[in-house]
Design a protein around this motif. Structure first.
Motif, PDB file in Angstrom:
ATOM      1  N   SER A   1       0.835  -1.209   0.000  1.00  0.00           N
ATOM      2  CA  SER A   1       0.000   0.000   0.000  1.00  0.00           C
ATOM      3  C   SER A   1       0.861   1.248   0.000  1.00  0.00           C
ATOM      4  O   SER A   1       0.571   2.234  -0.702  1.00  0.00           O
ATOM      5  N   GLY A   2       1.957   1.222   0.795  1.00  0.00           N
ATOM      6  CA  GLY A   2       2.842   2.368   0.842  1.00  0.00           C
ATOM      7  C   GLY A   2       3.530   2.632  -0.487  1.00  0.00           C
ATOM      8  O   GLY A   2       3.678   3.781  -0.908  1.00  0.00           O
ATOM      9  N   ALA A   3       3.932   1.548  -1.162  1.00  0.00           N
ATOM     10  CA  ALA A   3       4.603   1.700  -2.460  1.00  0.00           C
ATOM     11  C   ALA A   3       3.644   2.213  -3.525  1.00  0.00           C
ATOM     12  O   ALA A   3       4.032   2.996  -4.405  1.00  0.00           O
ATOM     13  N   ALA A   4       2.395   1.780  -3.459  1.00  0.00           N
ATOM     14  CA  ALA A   4       1.406   2.190  -4.461  1.00  0.00           C
ATOM     15  C   ALA A   4       0.864   3.585  -4.197  1.00  0.00           C
ATOM     16  O   ALA A   4       0.493   4.306  -5.134  1.00  0.00           O
TER      17      ALA A   4
ATOM     18  N   LEU B   1      -4.455 -10.170  -5.497  1.00  0.00           N
ATOM     19  CA  LEU B   1      -3.027  -9.913  -5.632  1.00  0.00           C
ATOM     20  C   LEU B   1      -2.438  -9.460  -4.298  1.00  0.00           C
ATOM     21  O   LEU B   1      -1.323  -9.856  -3.926  1.00  0.00           O
ATOM     22  N   HIS B   2      -3.174  -8.640  -3.567  1.00  0.00           N
ATOM     23  CA  HIS B   2      -2.737  -8.253  -2.223  1.00  0.00           C
ATOM     24  C   HIS B   2      -2.497  -9.501  -1.368  1.00  0.00           C
ATOM     25  O   HIS B   2      -1.456  -9.635  -0.707  1.00  0.00           O
ATOM     26  N   GLU B   3      -3.470 -10.419  -1.358  1.00  0.00           N
ATOM     27  CA  GLU B   3      -3.342 -11.609  -0.512  1.00  0.00           C
ATOM     28  C   GLU B   3      -2.283 -12.565  -1.048  1.00  0.00           C
ATOM     29  O   GLU B   3      -1.584 -13.220  -0.272  1.00  0.00           O
ATOM     30  N   GLY B   4      -2.160 -12.652  -2.371  1.00  0.00           N
ATOM     31  CA  GLY B   4      -1.132 -13.504  -2.941  1.00  0.00           C
ATOM     32  C   GLY B   4       0.258 -13.041  -2.561  1.00  0.00           C
ATOM     33  O   GLY B   4       1.124 -13.851  -2.180  1.00  0.00           O
ATOM     34  N   LEU B   5       0.508 -11.736  -2.632  1.00  0.00           N
ATOM     35  CA  LEU B   5       1.801 -11.193  -2.229  1.00  0.00           C
ATOM     36  C   LEU B   5       2.056 -11.418  -0.742  1.00  0.00           C
ATOM     37  O   LEU B   5       3.165 -11.798  -0.332  1.00  0.00           O
ATOM     38  N   ALA B   6       1.034 -11.183   0.085  1.00  0.00           N
ATOM     39  CA  ALA B   6       1.205 -11.340   1.534  1.00  0.00           C
ATOM     40  C   ALA B   6       1.507 -12.787   1.903  1.00  0.00           C
ATOM     41  O   ALA B   6       2.366 -13.062   2.747  1.00  0.00           O
ATOM     42  N   ASP B   7       0.829 -13.731   1.278  1.00  0.00           N
ATOM     43  CA  ASP B   7       1.094 -15.141   1.575  1.00  0.00           C
ATOM     44  C   ASP B   7       2.422 -15.599   0.984  1.00  0.00           C
ATOM     45  O   ASP B   7       3.075 -16.501   1.519  1.00  0.00           O
TER      46      ASP B   7
ATOM     47  N   LYS C   1       5.864  -5.563  -9.327  1.00  0.00           N
ATOM     48  CA  LYS C   1       5.731  -4.772 -10.548  1.00  0.00           C
ATOM     49  C   LYS C   1       4.302  -4.831 -11.074  1.00  0.00           C
ATOM     50  O   LYS C   1       3.752  -3.811 -11.523  1.00  0.00           O
ATOM     51  N   LEU C   2       3.692  -6.016 -11.004  1.00  0.00           N
ATOM     52  CA  LEU C   2       2.303  -6.147 -11.448  1.00  0.00           C
ATOM     53  C   LEU C   2       1.378  -5.305 -10.572  1.00  0.00           C
ATOM     54  O   LEU C   2       0.479  -4.608 -11.078  1.00  0.00           O
ATOM     55  N   ALA C   3       1.584  -5.355  -9.251  1.00  0.00           N
ATOM     56  CA  ALA C   3       0.746  -4.582  -8.340  1.00  0.00           C
ATOM     57  C   ALA C   3       0.870  -3.089  -8.612  1.00  0.00           C
ATOM     58  O   ALA C   3      -0.128  -2.359  -8.654  1.00  0.00           O
ATOM     59  N   LEU C   4       2.087  -2.624  -8.825  1.00  0.00           N
ATOM     60  CA  LEU C   4       2.287  -1.196  -9.089  1.00  0.00           C
ATOM     61  C   LEU C   4       1.733  -0.800 -10.451  1.00  0.00           C
ATOM     62  O   LEU C   4       1.284   0.341 -10.638  1.00  0.00           O
ATOM     63  N   ALA C   5       1.747  -1.745 -11.389  1.00  0.00           N
ATOM     64  CA  ALA C   5       1.134  -1.468 -12.694  1.00  0.00           C
ATOM     65  C   ALA C   5      -0.377  -1.330 -12.553  1.00  0.00           C
ATOM     66  O   ALA C   5      -0.994  -0.452 -13.171  1.00  0.00           O
ATOM     67  N   PHE C   6      -0.997  -2.197 -11.743  1.00  0.00           N
ATOM     68  CA  PHE C   6      -2.431  -2.053 -11.459  1.00  0.00           C
ATOM     69  C   PHE C   6      -2.704  -0.684 -10.840  1.00  0.00           C
ATOM     70  O   PHE C   6      -3.670   0.010 -11.202  1.00  0.00           O
ATOM     71  N   ALA C   7      -1.870  -0.291  -9.876  1.00  0.00           N
ATOM     72  CA  ALA C   7      -2.060   1.003  -9.215  1.00  0.00           C
ATOM     73  C   ALA C   7      -1.926   2.153 -10.200  1.00  0.00           C
ATOM     74  O   ALA C   7      -2.617   3.169 -10.083  1.00  0.00           O
TER      75      ALA C   7
END
Length: 374
Positions: free
Chosen positions: A231-234, A246-252, A321-327
């Protein structure tokens, strides 16, 4: 004349609704807002500087989505000192039909002029170095929660080493005695959970009762620290563009370092089964508030499966990178193309094929090991 009288009466009633001159009237107003699902009315009952000030709007938004017509709010053991009070909030509600939840937790109340407002849970601050660690102020919990402090830097290091992300120094962690109490501080519609984080909010967790509490705490902390770091990076305003799966996938992906071998194997088998024929389209798992509880298992399993696929094929930080691209772009095809896929459908198809293949190879390896042991 009659419309003017009606308008004046409504104004009078509205003012009375927010003029809680006693803690008992405040409890009644909180209860009325929860029962009607009136988020605006609920927020007007909150003190601007209480521990609930940041989380209250999200709590109120949940009431707007899922009113609680059976909710009962009662304050007991009210101790007034000047313009503040300490009390126990006795809260009950029917989260689902014929499923009544009950909690009692210490809370703070604040008085401005003649009006009382709700300040949220009463918490005790514990030493934690660069982080903020607080425990619900109930008997024995702060003493036991102090054991969390040395684990915070270890969990933060796990996030950094796995994803290259830094956990903000200002991270705040609140500790609760059990899952029902924790969930009641987040949203009355939510099933009991052992850990929680929303952008801009503190991390919340429950002290485990397992034989290896440090391992369990590191699992929860690294999971929730990942949410905070992503969240901080995005950026808080763009974080909502990142799909829930994706949030939960990264966290796990980060927290799996603290899983037992059995838990890791069970997750692999489950997601392989989903990939073969019980796959839930990831587009249906993007919004936490819209995903039924019965589908939560798909969110975590499939989200982790996609992150593992990207780590194996494009490097362990590819999912960041995928998460930041979504953001950045706010839509799935553009985010997938940022990683070199033709579309999000292309990415999802490749993930499923990879998960099926991995599941088959694990099964073959297990059969071979069993045969060699005979």
């Amino acid at each position: 004349m009659r419309p003017l009288l009606i308008a004046a009466l409504l104004t009078s009633l509205a003012c009375a609704a927010f003029a809680q001159t006693t803690p008992e009237e405040l409890a009644g107003a909180l209860q009325a807002a929860a029962r009607s699902g009136d988020a605006a009315a609920y927020q007007k009952l909150l003190h601007s500087e209480g521990t609930f000030a940041v989380e209250g709007p999200n709590f109120a938004a949940d009431l707007d989505r899922v009113p609680q017509p059976s909710a009962v709010f009662r304050f007991s053991e009210v101790a007034v000192e000047g313009d503040q009070a300490r009390a126990n909030l006795n809260l009950s509600w029917e989260r689902q039909p014929e499923q009544v939840s009950r909690v009692s937790l210490p809370v703070t109340l604040f008085k401005a002029g003649a009006v009382w407002r709700y300040g949220g849970e009463a918490l005790r601050t514990l030493p934690a170095g660069e982080y903020s660690l607080l425990a619900l102020d109930v008997s024995g919990l702060p003493l036991r929660a102090a054991a969390i402090a040395p684990l915070l830097s270890r969990a933060a290091e796990r996030v950094r080493d796995t994803l290259g992300l830094k956990v903000p120094n200002a991270a705040t962690i609140k500790v609760y005695p059990n899952m029902t109490v924790l969930s009641a501080s987040v949203a009355l519609s939510m099933q009991p959970v052992g850990g929680w984080n929303e952008p801009g909010e503190s991390i919340k967790l429950v002290l485990p009762g397992s034989a290896n509490p440090d391992q369990e705490l590191l699992r929860v902390l690294s999971h929730e620290f990942t949410h905070l770091s992503v969240s901080g990076a995005a950026g808080q305003r763009r974080d909502k563009r990142i799909p829930w799966w994706l949030h939960e996938g990264l966290a796990d992906f980060v927290a799996r370092a603290y899983w037992t071998p059995g838990a890791a194997e069970s997750r692999r088998e489950r997601v392989a089964g989903y990939a073969k024929g019980d796959w839930m389209p990831l587009s249906d798992l993007t919004d936490f508030n819209a995903v039924p509880e019965s589908r939560w298992k798909y969110v975590y399993a499939q989200g982790l499966g996609l992150v593992e696929f990207l780590a194996e094929t494009k490097g362990k930080q590819a999912s960041v990178k995928l998460a930041l691209a979504f953001a950045e772009v706010g839509e799935a095809d553009g985010a997938a193309r940022a990683l070199g896929f033709d579309s999000f459908a292309d990415l999802e198809t490749q993930v499923r094929a990879w998960l099926v293949m991995r599941g088959s190879s694990v099964a073959i390896s297990s059969d071979t090991a069993e045969a060699e042991s005979r």
